[in-house]
Motif scaffolding. Structure first.
Motif, PDB file in Angstrom:
ATOM      1  N   MET A   1     -75.691 -24.904  39.505  1.00  0.00           N
ATOM      2  CA  MET A   1     -75.179 -26.045  40.141  1.00  0.00           C
ATOM      3  C   MET A   1     -74.639 -27.084  38.941  1.00  0.00           C
ATOM      4  SD  MET A   1     -75.881 -25.819  43.313  1.00  0.00           S
ATOM      5  CE  MET A   1     -76.133 -27.172  44.198  1.00  0.00           C
ATOM      6  N   ILE A   2     -73.645 -27.803  39.544  1.00  0.00           N
ATOM      7  CA  ILE A   2     -73.255 -28.596  38.793  1.00  0.00           C
ATOM      8  C   ILE A   2     -74.235 -29.985  38.307  1.00  0.00           C
ATOM      9  CG2 ILE A   2     -71.074 -30.690  38.396  1.00  0.00           C
ATOM     10  CD1 ILE A   2     -70.053 -27.868  38.385  1.00  0.00           C
ATOM     11  N   ASN A   3     -74.376 -30.278  37.054  1.00  0.00           N
ATOM     12  CA  ASN A   3     -75.346 -31.403  36.663  1.00  0.00           C
ATOM     13  C   ASN A   3     -74.889 -32.613  36.775  1.00  0.00           C
ATOM     14  OD1 ASN A   3     -73.885 -32.058  34.184  1.00  0.00           O
ATOM     15  ND2 ASN A   3     -75.019 -30.312  33.107  1.00  0.00           N
ATOM     16  N   GLN A   4     -75.718 -33.456  36.698  1.00  0.00           N
ATOM     17  CA  GLN A   4     -75.558 -35.242  36.945  1.00  0.00           C
ATOM     18  C   GLN A   4     -74.702 -35.378  35.879  1.00  0.00           C
ATOM     19  OE1 GLN A   4     -75.998 -36.719  39.420  1.00  0.00           O
ATOM     20  NE2 GLN A   4     -75.816 -38.967  39.141  1.00  0.00           N
ATOM     21  N   ILE A   5     -74.781 -35.230  34.817  1.00  0.00           N
ATOM     22  CA  ILE A   5     -74.043 -35.442  33.492  1.00  0.00           C
ATOM     23  C   ILE A   5     -72.386 -35.440  33.872  1.00  0.00           C
ATOM     24  CG2 ILE A   5     -73.167 -35.200  31.008  1.00  0.00           C
ATOM     25  CD1 ILE A   5     -76.096 -34.785  30.581  1.00  0.00           C
ATOM     26  N   MET A   6     -71.958 -34.281  34.288  1.00  0.00           N
ATOM     27  CA  MET A   6     -70.753 -33.980  34.520  1.00  0.00           C
ATOM     28  C   MET A   6     -70.164 -34.711  35.518  1.00  0.00           C
ATOM     29  SD  MET A   6     -69.085 -30.082  35.491  1.00  0.00           S
ATOM     30  CE  MET A   6     -69.638 -29.402  33.916  1.00  0.00           C
ATOM     31  N   LYS A   7     -70.988 -35.117  36.937  1.00  0.00           N
ATOM     32  CA  LYS A   7     -70.517 -35.934  37.809  1.00  0.00           C
ATOM     33  C   LYS A   7     -70.259 -37.168  37.315  1.00  0.00           C
ATOM     34  CE  LYS A   7     -72.888 -33.012  41.084  1.00  0.00           C
ATOM     35  NZ  LYS A   7     -73.964 -32.970  42.368  1.00  0.00           N
ATOM     36  N   VAL A   8     -71.141 -37.747  36.519  1.00  0.00           N
ATOM     37  CA  VAL A   8     -71.016 -39.172  36.103  1.00  0.00           C
ATOM     38  C   VAL A   8     -69.816 -39.174  35.051  1.00  0.00           C
ATOM     39  CG1 VAL A   8     -71.966 -40.899  34.414  1.00  0.00           C
ATOM     40  CG2 VAL A   8     -73.456 -39.574  35.966  1.00  0.00           C
TER      41      VAL A   8
ATOM     42  N   ASP B   1     -59.928 -35.249  27.887  1.00  0.00           N
ATOM     43  CA  ASP B   1     -59.092 -34.587  28.698  1.00  0.00           C
ATOM     44  C   ASP B   1     -59.284 -33.085  29.107  1.00  0.00           C
ATOM     45  OD1 ASP B   1     -56.593 -35.220  30.032  1.00  0.00           O
ATOM     46  OD2 ASP B   1     -55.776 -33.441  28.929  1.00  0.00           O
ATOM     47  N   ILE B   2     -59.871 -32.429  28.166  1.00  0.00           N
ATOM     48  CA  ILE B   2     -60.164 -30.996  28.244  1.00  0.00           C
ATOM     49  C   ILE B   2     -61.391 -30.944  28.983  1.00  0.00           C
ATOM     50  CG2 ILE B   2     -60.775 -28.953  26.965  1.00  0.00           C
ATOM     51  CD1 ILE B   2     -59.263 -29.530  24.624  1.00  0.00           C
ATOM     52  N   TYR B   3     -62.370 -31.752  28.889  1.00  0.00           N
ATOM     53  CA  TYR B   3     -63.679 -31.683  29.396  1.00  0.00           C
ATOM     54  C   TYR B   3     -63.442 -31.915  30.771  1.00  0.00           C
ATOM     55  CZ  TYR B   3     -68.651 -32.185  30.526  1.00  0.00           C
ATOM     56  OH  TYR B   3     -69.871 -31.796  31.181  1.00  0.00           O
ATOM     57  N   TYR B   4     -62.614 -33.113  31.132  1.00  0.00           N
ATOM     58  CA  TYR B   4     -62.414 -33.531  32.523  1.00  0.00           C
ATOM     59  C   TYR B   4     -61.607 -32.630  33.368  1.00  0.00           C
ATOM     60  CZ  TYR B   4     -60.335 -36.075  36.376  1.00  0.00           C
ATOM     61  OH  TYR B   4     -59.768 -36.586  37.645  1.00  0.00           O
ATOM     62  N   HIS B   5     -60.666 -31.835  33.072  1.00  0.00           N
ATOM     63  CA  HIS B   5     -59.956 -30.955  33.786  1.00  0.00           C
ATOM     64  C   HIS B   5     -60.838 -29.831  34.090  1.00  0.00           C
ATOM     65  CE1 HIS B   5     -56.060 -33.003  34.241  1.00  0.00           C
ATOM     66  NE2 HIS B   5     -56.147 -33.371  33.064  1.00  0.00           N
ATOM     67  N   HIS B   6     -61.650 -29.411  33.175  1.00  0.00           N
ATOM     68  CA  HIS B   6     -62.536 -28.275  33.333  1.00  0.00           C
ATOM     69  C   HIS B   6     -63.804 -28.532  34.228  1.00  0.00           C
ATOM     70  CE1 HIS B   6     -60.209 -26.235  30.079  1.00  0.00           C
ATOM     71  NE2 HIS B   6     -60.676 -25.039  30.558  1.00  0.00           N
ATOM     72  N   ALA B   7     -64.119 -29.956  34.065  1.00  0.00           N
ATOM     73  CA  ALA B   7     -65.249 -30.143  34.838  1.00  0.00           C
ATOM     74  C   ALA B   7     -64.816 -30.309  36.441  1.00  0.00           C
ATOM     75  CB  ALA B   7     -65.768 -31.828  34.556  1.00  0.00           C
ATOM     76  N   LYS B   8     -63.370 -30.865  36.641  1.00  0.00           N
ATOM     77  CA  LYS B   8     -62.844 -30.963  38.067  1.00  0.00           C
ATOM     78  C   LYS B   8     -62.859 -29.676  38.757  1.00  0.00           C
ATOM     79  CE  LYS B   8     -61.346 -33.826  40.188  1.00  0.00           C
ATOM     80  NZ  LYS B   8     -61.893 -34.536  41.432  1.00  0.00           N
TER      81      LYS B   8
END
Length: 296
Positions: free
Chosen positions: A1-8, A62-69
Motif C-alpha cells: 500500500m502507498i504510505n502516507q509520506i508519499m501521499k503528503v 521531480d524524479i520522486y514525484y513522477h514515480h510516486a504518481k
C-alpha cells in the motif's frame, strides 16, 4: 500500500504549498512539514526547494514525484480491479478524448452507458491526441479516443469511426473561391499535438498553399473567429453541423478537395481491465469499424 509520506509529498507538489496540502489532506501544516522532512532524511537528499514564493521541485524531487504518481495510479487501479471480483459492473472509468470526439460525440454515448449501468462513474479528460496517447501509455487512462494515428508501445489501437473534414468560411465568403483567394486568406488552425492540426496541414498540401495562420487551442474559438470574418479553417463535420444549419458558417468547395480521417480507440496494454472499462468497450465495439480486443 502507498504510505502516507508519499501521499503528503504528492499533495505538497500539486498544491505548491505546505498550507494548501495540509488543508487538502485535513492535516496540520506542521504535520505536513514533518512528513516531508522525514522523507528527505530517509533519502538523504533535498527534494523540495523552499522560498517565500512557495515550493519548487529540484531534479531529485521531480524524479520522486513522477514515480510516486505512477505508483498511486497503479494502486488505485489494483483496488478497483479487486473490487470488480464482486462481478458487479460499477466504479470509475477514466476516459481521455480529443476535443472533437469528447465534446461532440462522447456525451451521447456516456448518457447511454450510465443509463444501462447506473453505478459506473465516467471521468472524462478532454485534451489533444498527443497528451491522451501519453496517458494511455502510462495507464493513467482506461480508454482513449484520438483523431490521429500515433503509433506507440504499450498501447492497443483500432479504428473507431470515420470522420469527414470540411473547409469552412464565414457566411459571405464565395461558395467556389479561386486558388488565389485560398492562398491569400488567413487560416485558423489548432495547436501542435492536436489531431485536427495534422489534417489542417495536410489540407494545405492538397490545396498547394502556404497561407498565413493563426493558432487557437479551441475548436469553438476557431469557429467564432471564422464566423467573424478572420479567415478560413478545416474542421470535422461533427463540430460544424449547427453552424451550417443556422448559416453562421458555410462549407467551402474547391476542386472537390475532401479529407477523411478516423477516430482511433486506445487502451493501455495491461493484463486486467475493470468491469466498467469493459462495459464501455462493449458499447464502442457495437459501432466501431474495427473490433477492439482486450484481455478479459
Amino acid at each position: 500500500m502507498i504510505n502516507q509520506i508519499m501521499k503528503v509529498f504528492v499533495a505538497v507538489v500539486e498544491e505548491e504549498s505546505f498550507t494548501k496540502a495540509a488543508q487538502r489532506l485535513h492535516m496540520t501544516q506542521p504535520a505536513v512539514s514533518g512528513y516531508i522532512r522525514q522523507l528527505e532524511e530517509e533519502l538523504d537528499i533535498t527534494l523540495i526547494e523552499r522560498s517565500t514564493r512557495g515550493v519548487r521541485l529540484n531534479a531529485a524531487g521531480d524524479i520522486y514525484y513522477h514515480h510516486a504518481k505512477e505508483m498511486m495510479t497503479l494502486e488505485s487501479r489494483m483496488q478497483h480491479l479487486i473490487l470488480d471480483l464482486q462481478e458487479e459492473t460499477k466504479g470509475p472509468v477514466k476516459i481521455g478524448a480529443s476535443y472533437t470526439y469528447g465534446e461532440y460525440i462522447l456525451p451521447t454515448m456516456l448518457a447511454a452507458l450510465v443509463e444501462k449501468h447506473p453505478k459506473i462513474v465516467p471521468e472524462v479528460h478532454i485534451s489533444n491526441s498527443a497528451t491522451i496517447m501519453n496517458d494511455i501509455r502510462s495507464a493513467t487512462l482506461d480508454i482513449g479516443i484520438i483523431e490521429d494515428e500515433i503509433q506507440g508501445a504499450k498501447v492497443n489501437m483500432t479504428r473507431l469511426l470515420k470522420d469527414e473534414m470540411h473547409v469552412i468560411g464565414e457566411a459571405g465568403f464565395p461558395d467556389h473561391p479561386t486558388h488565389r483567394s485560398l492562398r491569400e486568406a488567413t487560416w485558423l488552425i489548432r495547436e501542435e499535438g492536436s489531431g485536427t492540426r495534422s489534417y489542417q496541414e495536410q489540407a494545405f498540401s492538397h490545396l498547394d498553399i502556404q497561407p498565413k495562420t493563426i493558432t487557437l487551442s479551441s475548436t469553438q474559438a476557431i469557429k467564432n473567429a471564422v464566423a467573424s470574418g478572420m479567415g478560413l479553417s478545416l474542421l470535422s463535420k461533427h463540430t460544424i453541423n449547427h453552424e451550417l444549419e443556422t448559416g453562421r458558417l458555410k462549407r467551402i468547395e474547391y476542386n472537390n478537395v475532401a479529407l477523411d480521417r478516423h477516430f482511433y480507440l486506445l487502451t493501455p496494454d495491461v493484463r486486467y481491465h475493470s468491469t466498467s472499462t469493459l462495459a464501455l468497450l462493449d458499447m464502442f465495439n457495437s459501432m466501431a469499424i474495427e473490433h477492439h480486443e482486450v484481455f478479459r
